[in-house]
Design a protein around this motif. Structure first.
Motif, PDB file in Angstrom:
ATOM      1  N   ARG A  20       0.832  -1.207   0.000  1.00 31.29           N
ATOM      2  CA  ARG A  20       0.000   0.000   0.000  1.00 31.29           C
ATOM      3  C   ARG A  20       0.866   1.256   0.000  1.00 31.29           C
ATOM      4  O   ARG A  20       1.921   1.303   0.626  1.00 31.29           O
ATOM      5  CB  ARG A  20      -0.896   0.024   1.232  1.00 31.29           C
ATOM      6  N   PHE A  70      -6.448   9.890  -1.856  1.00 33.76           N
ATOM      7  CA  PHE A  70      -7.015   8.548  -1.898  1.00 33.76           C
ATOM      8  C   PHE A  70      -8.394   8.478  -1.233  1.00 33.76           C
ATOM      9  O   PHE A  70      -9.003   7.412  -1.181  1.00 33.76           O
ATOM     10  CB  PHE A  70      -6.082   7.534  -1.231  1.00 33.76           C
ATOM     11  N   ARG A  95      -4.654   2.555  -0.704  1.00 31.98           N
ATOM     12  CA  ARG A  95      -4.368   2.508  -2.152  1.00 31.98           C
ATOM     13  C   ARG A  95      -3.252   1.505  -2.388  1.00 31.98           C
ATOM     14  O   ARG A  95      -2.131   1.665  -1.905  1.00 31.98           O
ATOM     15  CB  ARG A  95      -3.980   3.908  -2.624  1.00 31.98           C
TER      16      ARG A  95
END
Length: 174
Positions: free
Chosen positions: A64, A71, A76
């Motif tokens: 991540r 985001f 993400r």
């Protein structure tokens, strides 16, 4: 420090910091004797075909990016498209990366994409080229113009670190 964008920084202090913030597909195992390349964000060493002209790299799942407001509060994940985008940034004429030599003349279609960007005044990051292909969410296929068994070494340099396109776009003007 002069900045924290991997393809743009070349001074020692910025590079030390970016190496601790961003990750590349491969890294050096400096404790091995002799030192060797090991997977970092890649899920194993690349599969090599076509006499060293086609390389397939799978990414580890679940990596991540650091949280960022862009985001929207959701985690993400690093995906193949991030690696493709990040490598294209090295040759974008607008960025003027001192690290462009890492990708120039190497990937099928990339130099031509850069030439079109010089003429148009805008790099087309959405253009598909055979040399940098996100096959699926976690797989990148590299097609080289010539056999080059040094690709994992290139993919271990900090300028080839993956960045999230939406973060770059949001902060590009600030």
């Amino acid at each position: 420090e002069t900045g924290f964008d991997p393809p743009q920084v070349s001074d020692l202090y910025s590079r030390i910091i970016t190496a601790h913030i961003f990750e590349t597909p491969y890294a050096y195992d400096h404790l091995a004797r002799p030192a060797k390349i090991v997977p970092l964000t890649a899920d194993g060493m690349p599969q090599v075909a076509d006499g060293g002209k086609t390389w397939t790299v799978k990414l580890k799942k679940g990596i991540r990016f650091a949280d960022d407001p862009v985001f929207g509060g959701k985690p993400r994940e690093l995906v193949a498209e991030d690696v493709v985008y990040s490598l294209k940034r090295l040759i974008d004429p607008k960025i003027r990366s001192p690290w462009a030599f890492l990708v120039e003349g190497k990937f099928v279609g990339l130099d031509e994409l850069a030439d079109r960007a010089k003429e148009a005044g805008r790099f087309d990051y959405d253009a598909k080229i055979p040399g940098l292909e996100a096959v699926d969410r976690y797989t990148i296929r590299f097609r080289l113009k010539a056999t080059d068994y040094n690709l994992p070494y290139i993919l271990s340099h900090e300028p080839t670190s993956a960045v999230a396109r939406e973060v770059i776009q949001k902060y590009a003007e600030s």
